[in-house]
Design a protein around this motif. Structure first.
Motif, PDB file in Angstrom:
ATOM      1  N   UNK A  20       1.129   6.471   4.960  1.00  0.00           N
ATOM      2  CA  UNK A  20      -0.305   6.692   4.762  1.00  0.00           C
ATOM      3  C   UNK A  20      -0.651   8.154   4.482  1.00  0.00           C
ATOM      4  N   UNK A  21       0.372   8.997   4.325  1.00  0.00           N
ATOM      5  CA  UNK A  21       0.115  10.418   4.116  1.00  0.00           C
ATOM      6  C   UNK A  21      -0.221  10.785   2.689  1.00  0.00           C
ATOM      7  N   UNK A  22      -0.201   9.836   1.775  1.00  0.00           N
ATOM      8  CA  UNK A  22      -0.581  10.132   0.387  1.00  0.00           C
ATOM      9  C   UNK A  22      -0.756   8.824  -0.377  1.00  0.00           C
ATOM     10  N   UNK A  23      -1.094   8.952  -1.646  1.00  0.00           N
ATOM     11  CA  UNK A  23      -1.060   7.838  -2.588  1.00  0.00           C
ATOM     12  C   UNK A  23      -1.739   6.557  -2.146  1.00  0.00           C
ATOM     13  N   UNK A  24      -1.043   5.453  -2.340  1.00  0.00           N
ATOM     14  CA  UNK A  24      -1.625   4.148  -2.067  1.00  0.00           C
ATOM     15  C   UNK A  24      -1.899   3.951  -0.578  1.00  0.00           C
ATOM     16  N   UNK A  25      -0.990   4.424   0.278  1.00  0.00           N
ATOM     17  CA  UNK A  25      -1.170   4.246   1.723  1.00  0.00           C
ATOM     18  C   UNK A  25      -2.444   4.922   2.221  1.00  0.00           C
ATOM     19  N   UNK A  26      -2.744   6.050   1.650  1.00  0.00           N
ATOM     20  CA  UNK A  26      -3.979   6.760   2.019  1.00  0.00           C
ATOM     21  C   UNK A  26      -5.203   5.924   1.616  1.00  0.00           C
ATOM     22  N   UNK A  27      -5.172   5.421   0.390  1.00  0.00           N
ATOM     23  CA  UNK A  27      -6.305   4.629  -0.104  1.00  0.00           C
ATOM     24  C   UNK A  27      -6.452   3.321   0.695  1.00  0.00           C
ATOM     25  N   UNK A  28      -5.327   2.718   1.055  1.00  0.00           N
ATOM     26  CA  UNK A  28      -5.390   1.502   1.883  1.00  0.00           C
ATOM     27  C   UNK A  28      -6.039   1.829   3.233  1.00  0.00           C
ATOM     28  N   UNK A  29      -5.667   2.964   3.808  1.00  0.00           N
ATOM     29  CA  UNK A  29      -6.243   3.351   5.109  1.00  0.00           C
ATOM     30  C   UNK A  29      -7.755   3.522   4.994  1.00  0.00           C
ATOM     31  N   UNK A 226      -7.433   3.614  -6.212  1.00  0.00           N
ATOM     32  CA  UNK A 226      -8.620   2.908  -5.685  1.00  0.00           C
ATOM     33  C   UNK A 226      -8.737   1.495  -6.255  1.00  0.00           C
ATOM     34  N   UNK A 227      -8.051   1.222  -7.358  1.00  0.00           N
ATOM     35  CA  UNK A 227      -8.133  -0.115  -7.955  1.00  0.00           C
ATOM     36  C   UNK A 227      -7.377  -1.167  -7.139  1.00  0.00           C
ATOM     37  N   UNK A 228      -6.699  -0.725  -6.071  1.00  0.00           N
ATOM     38  CA  UNK A 228      -6.025  -1.686  -5.184  1.00  0.00           C
ATOM     39  C   UNK A 228      -6.823  -1.958  -3.909  1.00  0.00           C
ATOM     40  N   UNK A 229      -7.969  -1.300  -3.757  1.00  0.00           N
ATOM     41  CA  UNK A 229      -8.719  -1.437  -2.502  1.00  0.00           C
ATOM     42  C   UNK A 229      -9.196  -2.872  -2.274  1.00  0.00           C
ATOM     43  N   UNK A 230      -9.674  -3.509  -3.333  1.00  0.00           N
ATOM     44  CA  UNK A 230     -10.168  -4.893  -3.201  1.00  0.00           C
ATOM     45  C   UNK A 230      -9.057  -5.837  -2.788  1.00  0.00           C
ATOM     46  N   UNK A 231      -7.872  -5.630  -3.348  1.00  0.00           N
ATOM     47  CA  UNK A 231      -6.750  -6.532  -3.034  1.00  0.00           C
ATOM     48  C   UNK A 231      -6.319  -6.369  -1.580  1.00  0.00           C
ATOM     49  N   UNK A 233      -8.176  -5.380   0.921  1.00  0.00           N
ATOM     50  CA  UNK A 233      -9.200  -5.951   1.805  1.00  0.00           C
ATOM     51  C   UNK A 233      -9.133  -7.471   1.803  1.00  0.00           C
ATOM     52  N   UNK A 234      -8.883  -8.022   0.644  1.00  0.00           N
ATOM     53  CA  UNK A 234      -8.752  -9.476   0.547  1.00  0.00           C
ATOM     54  C   UNK A 234      -7.623  -9.967   1.454  1.00  0.00           C
ATOM     55  N   UNK A 235      -6.462  -9.326   1.365  1.00  0.00           N
ATOM     56  CA  UNK A 235      -5.298  -9.801   2.122  1.00  0.00           C
ATOM     57  C   UNK A 235      -5.368  -9.435   3.605  1.00  0.00           C
ATOM     58  N   UNK A 236      -6.173  -8.441   3.957  1.00  0.00           N
ATOM     59  CA  UNK A 236      -6.276  -8.034   5.363  1.00  0.00           C
ATOM     60  C   UNK A 236      -7.353  -8.812   6.115  1.00  0.00           C
ATOM     61  N   UNK A 237      -8.229  -9.491   5.393  1.00  0.00           N
ATOM     62  CA  UNK A 237      -9.422 -10.079   6.014  1.00  0.00           C
ATOM     63  C   UNK A 237      -9.330 -11.601   6.063  1.00  0.00           C
ATOM     64  N   UNK A 238     -10.362 -12.204   6.639  1.00  0.00           N
ATOM     65  CA  UNK A 238     -10.362 -13.669   6.742  1.00  0.00           C
ATOM     66  C   UNK A 238     -10.528 -14.336   5.381  1.00  0.00           C
ATOM     67  N   UNK A 239     -10.839 -13.550   4.352  1.00  0.00           N
ATOM     68  CA  UNK A 239     -10.924 -14.103   2.993  1.00  0.00           C
ATOM     69  C   UNK A 239      -9.613 -14.788   2.592  1.00  0.00           C
TER      70      UNK A 239
END
Ligand SMILES: NC(=O)c1ccc[n+]([C@@H]2O[C@H](COP(=O)([O-])OP(=O)(O)OC[C@H]3O[C@@H](n4cnc5c(N)ncnc54)[C@H](O)[C@@H]3O)[C@@H](O)[C@H]2O)c1
Length: 257
Positions: A20-29, A226-231, A233-239
């Motif tokens: 989570x210190x850079x790149x995609x992991x940061x944006x996911x956080x 940032x274009x992976x944020x929706x994906x 959230x989808x996979x982390x949530x009850x969606x």
């Protein structure tokens, strides 16, 4: 928006993100924090972690940082035990930490040291972190694991000579399916994202590399993290509560070719 929050909200949940210190992991956080989760971030790079932590805090969420090598089995076990003991039960794990191909050449020339390093960081870490988190999720009968594979998990590394990377990412895809089957009856959903080319530290600072990637991507461009944020959230949530073992390419059409 009550419907939106009911489906995608992550209040009172704890999410762990590796790398989570850079790149995609940061944006996911950031995305998981925006949806209301408290975040545990793990990375080998303490400076990157602190930057991510500061932004998560500014969103009003709790954040806990661990500087560690996720390929270190003992360290991973100790961190997850500490999280469960002192922070709370983990609801979401994002296995994101990974490295690019150090050796670009054919398999008959591939140095064993580079091969082992690739397996340790890109594959074994996913097993170590998942194994630890599943011990608690399994008892609670609740959890989400999202593995970050790659388009190279779905096709060979081909024109990039990325044989070691493609091997690990392909293994992550089938580890995802295996874990999904084992834990679906226990109400734990395990899925993978296979990103195409996103602008992070992983090679995309090089303009020639970017042009090469663009020329191989039907959308004609590489993407922003940032274009992976929706994906995520989808996979982390009850969606996604009825979704398990799915392998989602977010790749501008790359694997459809
Ligand atoms: N950027 C892309 O286009 C792309 C495409 C497909 C897949 N991916 C995957 O996404 C994930 C994130 O990549 P990124 O593009 O954000 O790269 P990045 O280099 O920006 O971020 C990777 C992070 O993982 C950390 N890390 C590396 N080895 C570690 C270790 N042993 N222990 C703990 N932390 C470690 C790094 O310090 C870094 O902060 C990787 O698994 C990568 O393979 C990225």
């Amino acid at each position: 928006m009550p419907l939106f929050n009911d489906i995608f909200g992550l209040s009172h949940q704890v999410a762990v993100v590796t790398g989570a210190g850079s790149g995609l992991g940061r944006i996911f956080s950031y995305a998981l924090a925006e949806a209301g989760a408290d975040i545990v971030i793990i990375d080998i790079n303490p400076t990157g972690l602190e930057e991510t932590a500061a932004h998560v805090r500014s969103l009003g969420r709790q954040v806990h940082s661990f500087t560690a090598d996720v390929a270190d089995e003992g360290k991973v076990a100790a961190i997850f035990a500490e999280i469960e003991r002192n922070i709370g039960p983990v609801d979401i794990l994002v296995n994101n930490a990974g490295i690019g191909e150090a050796f670009r050449g054919m398999i008959h020339e591939y140095p064993t040291e580079d091969w082992q390093r690739m397996l340790n960081i890109n594959l074994n870490s996913v097993f170590y972190c998942s194994r630890e988190v599943l011990k608690g999720m399994h008892l609670r009968r609740k959890g989400k694991i999202i593995n970050i594979s790659s388009i190279w998990g779905l096709v060979g590394g081909g024109f990039l000579n990325a044989g070691g990377y493609a091997t690990t990412k392909g293994a992550v895809v089938n580890l995802t399916r295996e874990m999904a089957l084992e834990y679906a009856p226990h109400n734990i959903q395990i899925n993978a994202i296979c990103p195409g080319f996103h602008r992070t530290g992983l090679g995309t600072n090089d303009p020639d590399f970017v042009r090469l990637m663009e020329s191989h991507t039907p959308a004609g461009r590489i993407a922003e993290p940032s274009e992976l944020q929706g994906t995520i959230l989808y996979l982390a949530s009850s969606a996604s509560d009825f979704m398990s073992g799915s392998i989602i390419a977010v790749d501008g059409g790359f694997v459809a070719q």
